[in-house]
Design a protein around this motif. Sequence first.
Motif, PDB file in Angstrom:
ATOM      1  N   GLN A 157       0.844  -1.193   0.000  1.00  0.00           N
ATOM      2  CA  GLN A 157       0.000   0.000   0.000  1.00  0.00           C
ATOM      3  C   GLN A 157       0.883   1.247   0.000  1.00  0.00           C
ATOM      4  O   GLN A 157       1.884   1.320   0.702  1.00  0.00           O
ATOM      5  N   ASN A 158       0.516   2.232  -0.824  1.00  0.00           N
ATOM      6  CA  ASN A 158       1.244   3.502  -0.895  1.00  0.00           C
ATOM      7  C   ASN A 158       0.428   4.601  -0.226  1.00  0.00           C
ATOM      8  O   ASN A 158      -0.797   4.652  -0.372  1.00  0.00           O
ATOM      9  N   TRP A 159       1.119   5.462   0.479  1.00  0.00           N
ATOM     10  CA  TRP A 159       0.409   6.545   1.144  1.00  0.00           C
ATOM     11  C   TRP A 159      -0.035   7.594   0.127  1.00  0.00           C
ATOM     12  O   TRP A 159       0.706   7.988  -0.766  1.00  0.00           O
ATOM     13  N   HIS A 160      -1.288   8.018   0.259  1.00  0.00           N
ATOM     14  CA  HIS A 160      -1.816   9.108  -0.562  1.00  0.00           C
ATOM     15  C   HIS A 160      -2.902   9.799   0.234  1.00  0.00           C
ATOM     16  O   HIS A 160      -3.638   9.153   0.987  1.00  0.00           O
ATOM     17  N   VAL A 161      -3.017  11.085   0.065  1.00  0.00           N
ATOM     18  CA  VAL A 161      -3.940  11.855   0.889  1.00  0.00           C
ATOM     19  C   VAL A 161      -5.400  11.481   0.656  1.00  0.00           C
ATOM     20  O   VAL A 161      -6.228  11.561   1.575  1.00  0.00           O
ATOM     21  N   CYS A 162      -5.764  11.025  -0.560  1.00  0.00           N
ATOM     22  CA  CYS A 162      -7.182  10.729  -0.806  1.00  0.00           C
ATOM     23  C   CYS A 162      -7.434   9.485  -1.646  1.00  0.00           C
ATOM     24  O   CYS A 162      -8.566   8.995  -1.683  1.00  0.00           O
ATOM     25  N   LEU A 163      -6.426   8.961  -2.352  1.00  0.00           N
ATOM     26  CA  LEU A 163      -6.637   7.824  -3.240  1.00  0.00           C
ATOM     27  C   LEU A 163      -6.080   6.532  -2.648  1.00  0.00           C
ATOM     28  O   LEU A 163      -5.006   6.548  -2.052  1.00  0.00           O
ATOM     29  N   PRO A 164      -6.788   5.408  -2.809  1.00  0.00           N
ATOM     30  CA  PRO A 164      -6.197   4.118  -2.462  1.00  0.00           C
ATOM     31  C   PRO A 164      -5.191   3.711  -3.543  1.00  0.00           C
ATOM     32  O   PRO A 164      -5.567   3.549  -4.715  1.00  0.00           O
ATOM     33  N   LYS A 165      -3.933   3.563  -3.171  1.00  0.00           N
ATOM     34  CA  LYS A 165      -2.885   3.264  -4.149  1.00  0.00           C
ATOM     35  C   LYS A 165      -2.026   2.108  -3.640  1.00  0.00           C
ATOM     36  O   LYS A 165      -1.748   1.998  -2.446  1.00  0.00           O
TER      37      LYS A 165
END
Length: 254
Positions: A157-165
């Motif tokens: 899982q990658n950190w993103h402010v609003c998207l699941p990535k």
Amino acid sequence: AGSYEFQAQPMGVPGGSVVPPVQNQPTVDGTIWMPIPPSIPNCPPGLEYLTQQIDQVLIHQQLELLEILTGFEVNNKYELKNALGQRVYFAAEDTDCLTRNCCGSARPFTIRIIDNLGHEVIRLQRPLRCSACCCPCCLQELEVQAPPGRTIGYVVQNWHVCLPKFTIQDEKRTDILKITGPCIVCRCCEDVNFEVKSVDETCTVGKISKQWTGLVREMFTDTDNFGISFPMDLDVKMKAVMIGACFLIVSLSF
């Protein structure tokens, strides 16, 4: 891979270990298993099913009567089928009762994926990690083994402010593909698509979709259908890791 003690069962056959048919014949419930492919050099045993011109896999979660009646979370079970509707694999979650019902979507799990000979050919292992997006130092990760005990890749899982990535990596932790989901995962009356992209995210090469199953089923059960599409010439190991990515997305988002 040797035989694992859990044997895949045709749906509708209660209790006991029932070895599924090895030929392309319907079971008692009408399920048809994909014919056993020949062995392929340098291919992990059991992954030959993914090399026969397959560019999509359909995942159907089985309906659990106990869970419907009581709301008590049980181990999830899934059928994995090809585009012809033939069952390719059977998957079963292996977690204890306390973990399932206390940790919810953040729970660690092991999912064992069995072929039509009853052999465990893929094992998905998700350790306990933080599920809060505000804590980027300990995000979700899933390890894919084929055969069990031999790592072939990871879903990170990658950190993103609003998207699941997410990032799909090989066994050496090299980035192979990226996955990006919608900002708001809405389950109402439409499919939910997670796009599979090249590493630089300039080209879409596939998708993981949560398929709308109808109002009644969506409201009263948590059984879902998912579809995975990928390039036909994608390395067979990465196809298996894509299956792992789907299960991680299922556990986090649905």
